[in-house]
Design a protein around this motif. Structure first.
Motif, PDB file in Angstrom:
ATOM      1  N   ALA A 226       0.832  -1.210   0.000  1.00 17.60           N
ATOM      2  CA  ALA A 226       0.000   0.000   0.000  1.00 17.60           C
ATOM      3  C   ALA A 226       0.863   1.255   0.000  1.00 17.60           C
ATOM      4  O   ALA A 226       0.583   2.204  -0.740  1.00 17.60           O
ATOM      5  N   ARG A 227       1.902   1.257   0.814  1.00 15.33           N
ATOM      6  CA  ARG A 227       2.797   2.434   0.845  1.00 15.33           C
ATOM      7  C   ARG A 227       3.438   2.668  -0.509  1.00 15.33           C
ATOM      8  O   ARG A 227       3.529   3.808  -0.976  1.00 15.33           O
TER       9      ARG A 227
ATOM     10  N   ASP B 257       2.746   5.992  -2.855  1.00 12.00           N
ATOM     11  CA  ASP B 257       3.885   6.811  -3.273  1.00 12.00           C
ATOM     12  C   ASP B 257       3.944   6.925  -4.787  1.00 12.00           C
ATOM     13  O   ASP B 257       4.230   7.994  -5.325  1.00 12.00           O
ATOM     14  N   GLU B 258       3.664   5.841  -5.495  1.00 14.68           N
ATOM     15  CA  GLU B 258       3.682   5.858  -6.960  1.00 14.68           C
ATOM     16  C   GLU B 258       2.573   6.760  -7.509  1.00 14.68           C
ATOM     17  O   GLU B 258       2.789   7.490  -8.481  1.00 14.68           O
ATOM     18  N   GLN B 259       1.397   6.721  -6.879  1.00 20.75           N
ATOM     19  CA  GLN B 259       0.293   7.590  -7.336  1.00 20.75           C
ATOM     20  C   GLN B 259       0.633   9.066  -7.121  1.00 20.75           C
ATOM     21  O   GLN B 259       0.295   9.906  -7.937  1.00 20.75           O
ATOM     22  N   ARG B 260       1.310   9.370  -6.036  1.00 18.91           N
ATOM     23  CA  ARG B 260       1.707  10.757  -5.771  1.00 18.91           C
ATOM     24  C   ARG B 260       2.763  11.225  -6.760  1.00 18.91           C
ATOM     25  O   ARG B 260       2.764  12.381  -7.182  1.00 18.91           O
ATOM     26  N   ARG B 261       3.682  10.339  -7.140  1.00 23.61           N
ATOM     27  CA  ARG B 261       4.726  10.707  -8.107  1.00 23.61           C
ATOM     28  C   ARG B 261       4.123  10.994  -9.473  1.00 23.61           C
ATOM     29  O   ARG B 261       4.591  11.870 -10.185  1.00 23.61           O
TER      30      ARG B 261
END
Length: 72
Positions: A61-62, A66-70
């Protein structure tokens, strides 16, 4: 065996009972809006120990968040 399942959604998925105010149309549309914000992943992997499945789902999940935020 334990499956590492994951559901990611907003923190305030359900309002507190003291915050529910009956207004015409508002309460009926809120659950549908929140449901569309949920992302679910079933059986990311399987483990013999429940704690390992939970730890893997949390780690996954983390990384996903993080990938979605990038990408945003």
């Amino acid at each position: 065996m334990y499956a590492a399942n994951l559901t990611i959604g907003p923190l305030a998925a359900t309002p507190a009972p003291s915050q529910t105010v009956a207004t015409s149309g508002t309460q009926a549309s809120q659950p549908e809006t929140l449901r569309s914000a949920l992302v679910s992943f079933d059986a990311l992997d399987y483990f013999f120990d429940e704690r390992h499945a939970l730890a893997y789902a949390c780690r996954w999940a983390r990384m996903w968040i993080d990938e979605q935020r990038r990408c945003a």
